[in-house]
Scaffold this active site. Structure first.
Site, PDB file in Angstrom:
ATOM      1  CG  HIS A 106      -4.143  -5.273   2.471  1.00  0.00           C
ATOM      2  ND1 HIS A 106      -4.405  -3.947   2.168  1.00  0.00           N
ATOM      3  CD2 HIS A 106      -4.920  -5.565   3.547  1.00  0.00           C
ATOM      4  CE1 HIS A 106      -5.302  -3.471   3.024  1.00  0.00           C
ATOM      5  NE2 HIS A 106      -5.626  -4.431   3.876  1.00  0.00           N
ATOM      6  CB  CYS A 140      -6.076  -2.301   6.775  1.00  0.00           C
ATOM      7  SG  CYS A 140      -6.137  -4.061   7.164  1.00  0.00           S
ATOM      8  CD  GLU A 160      -2.965  -1.175   0.248  1.00  0.00           C
ATOM      9  OE1 GLU A 160      -3.128  -0.133  -0.440  1.00  0.00           O
ATOM     10  OE2 GLU A 160      -3.650  -2.204   0.105  1.00  0.00           O
TER      11      GLU A 160
END
Length: 202
Positions: free
Chosen positions: A167, A148, A84
């Site tokens: 993730h 998250c 991410e």
């Protein structure tokens, strides 16, 4: 002798349909493997609760003064190990394990909408995909609007961008816990290399 680098890696506790959270399983596998002699690895399990994250993260950053903090979370939609690039401030309306959600629906009342990691995830993704670790990596710009994303944004703010979020898919969909542990080891080592390169260019 150079002092050891401190790296914190976190996974999440079970929630919802995830009776076993592959993120914490993967982090425990990583702990067995380690990150090499030069790295002092500290792992912890993060509750799936907004308020717990608000308490825990500042103490992790302050107490350990880490070079890098990597948060690992599970995504039911992921089929690759996903890096991410940024965390988002607004839109947190899904209730946590305590049935709580922030009244403001955001991480920080006056924070920027989005904070980017100091790490260039595209570069890391390419390097680690080329390294033959046997797990496929991809990059995303949206860590979601649940714990998250909330954790990532908060950590990016606390660490001035020296944070990453990864993730992972649920276990055996398609990767085993050992494969996920090896994937985390490979990608975090690449992150540390990139931080070193950036530091040496300053």
């Amino acid at each position: 002798m150079a002092s050891k680098k401190k790296v914190i890696v976190t996974g999440f506790e079970p929630f919802g349909e995830h009776a076993v959270n592959s993120s914490w399983v993967a982090v425990q596998e990583l702990e067995k493997l380690g990150l090499g002699e030069a790295v002092d690895l500290y792992v912890c399990e993060v509750p799936v609760e907004y308020q717990a994250v608000q308490r825990l993260l500042p103490s992790l950053w302050e107490e350990h003064q880490p070079q890098l903090v990597v948060h690992v979370g599970v995504s039911s939609y992921a089929t690759t190990v996903t890096l991410e690039q940024c965390g988002h401030n607004k839109g947190y309306k899904r209730k946590d394990n305590c049935s709580f959600c922030p009244a403001s629906r955001c991480c920080m009342e006056d924070g920027p909408d989005c904070i980017h990691s100091a790490l260039d995830m595209e570069t890391i993704c390419k390097r680690v995909n080329d390294s033959g670790v046997g797990v496929t990596f991809s990059v995303s710009e949206d860590a979601g609007r649940y714990l998250c994303g909330y954790t990532y944004y908060t950590s990016l703010h606390l660490g001035q961008g020296r944070s990453a979020f990864i993730h992972v898919p649920p276990l055996e969909k398609p990767y085993s816990s050992q494969e996920l542990g090896r994937a985390l080891q490979a990608v975090i080592q690449e992150m540390l290399k990139l931080l070193d390169e950036d530091h040496n260019q300053d």
